[in-house]
Design an enzyme around this catalytic site. Structure first.
Site, PDB file in Angstrom:
ATOM      1  N   ARG A  77       0.817  -1.217   0.000  1.00 50.44           N
ATOM      2  CA  ARG A  77       0.000   0.000   0.000  1.00 50.44           C
ATOM      3  C   ARG A  77       0.848   1.264   0.000  1.00 50.44           C
ATOM      4  O   ARG A  77       0.389   2.312  -0.472  1.00 50.44           O
ATOM      5  CB  ARG A  77      -0.941  -0.002   1.207  1.00 50.44           C
ATOM      6  N   LYS A 100     -17.177 -16.658   4.469  1.00 51.27           N
ATOM      7  CA  LYS A 100     -18.600 -16.321   4.578  1.00 51.27           C
ATOM      8  C   LYS A 100     -19.190 -15.796   3.284  1.00 51.27           C
ATOM      9  O   LYS A 100     -18.698 -14.825   2.720  1.00 51.27           O
ATOM     10  CB  LYS A 100     -18.770 -15.239   5.641  1.00 51.27           C
ATOM     11  N   GLY A 135      -7.066  -7.588   0.398  1.00 57.06           N
ATOM     12  CA  GLY A 135      -7.199  -8.442   1.570  1.00 57.06           C
ATOM     13  C   GLY A 135      -6.512  -9.778   1.403  1.00 57.06           C
ATOM     14  O   GLY A 135      -5.391  -9.857   0.911  1.00 57.06           O
ATOM     15  N   GLY A 189     -12.555  -4.244   1.600  1.00 58.84           N
ATOM     16  CA  GLY A 189     -13.939  -3.796   1.683  1.00 58.84           C
ATOM     17  C   GLY A 189     -14.284  -2.796   0.588  1.00 58.84           C
ATOM     18  O   GLY A 189     -15.378  -2.847   0.007  1.00 58.84           O
TER      19      GLY A 189
END
Ligand code: 3PG
Ligand code: MG
Length: 372
Positions: free
Chosen positions: A38, A175, A320, A343
């Protein structure tokens, strides 16, 4: 809709003080940065501004210190790394040391922009947060998106609007509920979905298969059943590796015995998923195929990562865990785009917009080039 101003819309930046919002929320092991992706990703914008005579100060959050100074989340290690990569560029202290950042407090935003002439948002990974440093400055200062934010938006929105076909989304992770929004949004545009990771067990449950003690989401079984009936091609694993009831490594089909736990897609599924990726022209990948931190359960994720690297398709990897997996396998340079946002990339794909982008559209200079 107003357009989002780009760096050229700032006019002459020579001698100007520029507040550059970056997402330097990097993984740390103590004070050691374990992945500086990043920080490196912000360098083109820093260089763009710097080479034109701007005086740049970066600002970022790090971790979740919850509105109080906490040495554990000090920007010190990031500042040291930034000094190596971009000497002379200032970095403010962790924005989240002040409760005003997450509360989107206008007073905090006002203090933040004091002494600055211009604002640039290059913090793609934080642009889904309506926090003070993201949405406050463009209300006042002439603003622009940086080169990283611009590329992220182009690539990710491009998937929604005109992907080369076949377009396949490869989804993993624990999930389905975390990704449901993006699945629903992509369902209309993808030609097929590939499902791995523990979320496959919720699909298996929807098919009435026994899943042993594998992780699944009981309240998402109906959703998975609906997705299976949507008429879209959904590739599910046809073999699974994990442990049996005694905790011994084992390979299964798609019906797991009592007490067994699935931790990765099996070799047959990995090969089949690899074929799908090789035959596609656009692939979006988000979420590991298994528990790749454990070498016994890394093979599925590694095979998918390798196919992402080998295919001629335009390949986009959500941030991620999947980005971390690619980096672990040394394949991060072999895909077309690795998003710096986790996200944020899902939210942009789902909604087609982010609070940070909306804020930039409202900047005082946003319509400067418009005839209308
Ligand atoms: C991230 O790492 O996802 C971004 O930096 C945003 O951080 P947050 O999830 O703590 O808001
Ligand atoms: Mg996050």
């Amino acid at each position: 809709m107003a357009r989002i101003p780009v760096l050229d819309d700032l006019g002459d930046v020579n001698g100007k003080r520029v507040l550059l919002r970056t997402d330097f929320n990097v993984p740390l092991d103590g004070t050691t940065i374990t992945d500086d992706f990043r920080i490196r990703a912000a360098l083109p914008t820093i260089e763009w501004l710097d080479s034109r005579g701007a005086d740049v100060a970066c600002a970022s959050h790090l971790g979740r210190p919850k509105g109080k100074p906490n040495p554990e989340f000090s920007m010190g290690p990031v500042r040291a790394r930034l000094a190596e990569l971009a000497p002379g560029v200032e970095l403010l202290e962790n924005l989240r040391f002040d409760p005003g950042e997450e509360a989107n407090d206008p007073d905090f935003a006002a203090r933040l922009i004091e002494g600055f002439d211009l604002y640039v948002n290059d913090a793609f990974g934080a642009s889904h947060r309506a926090h003070a440093s993201i949405v406050g400055p463009p209300k006042v200062l002439p603003s622009a998106m940086g080169l990283l934010l611009q590329r992220e938006v182009e690539v990710l929105l491009g998937l929604r609007t005109n992907p080369k076909r076949p377009f396949v989304a490869v989804l993993g992770g624990a999930k389905i509920s975390d990704k449901l929004g993006v699945v629903e949004a992509l369902l209309d545009v993808v030609d097929a979905l590939v499902i791995g990771g523990a979320m496959c067990f919720t699909f298996f449950a929807a098919q009435g298969k026994s899943i042993g003690d594998s992780l699944f989401e009981p309240d998402q079984v109906d959703t998975c059943a609906r997705l299976l009936e949507s008429g879209k091609t959904i590739h599910l694993p046809d073999d699974i590796v994990g442990v049996d009831a005694d905790g011994v490594f084992a390979t299964f089909g798609t019906r797991l015995p009592e007490g067994a736990k699935g931790y990765d897609i099996g070799p047959g599924s990995a090969a089949a998923f690899s074929d799908v990726i090789m035959e596609s022209r656009t692939v979006f990948w988000n979420g590991p195929m298994g528990m790749f931190e454990d070498e016994r359960f890394a093979a599925g994720t590694r095979t998918v990562a390798q196919a992402m690297a080998d295919t001629k398709a335009f390949t986009v990897v959500g941030g991620g865990d999947s980005a971390a997996a690619l980096a672990q396998f040394g394949l991060d340079d072999d895909v077309d785009h690795v998003s710096t946002g986790g996200g944020a990339s899902l939210e942009l794909l789902e909604l087609g917009d982010l609070p940070g982008l909306e804020a930039l559209r409202g900047a005082p200079n946003a319509n400067a080039g418009d005839a209308s």
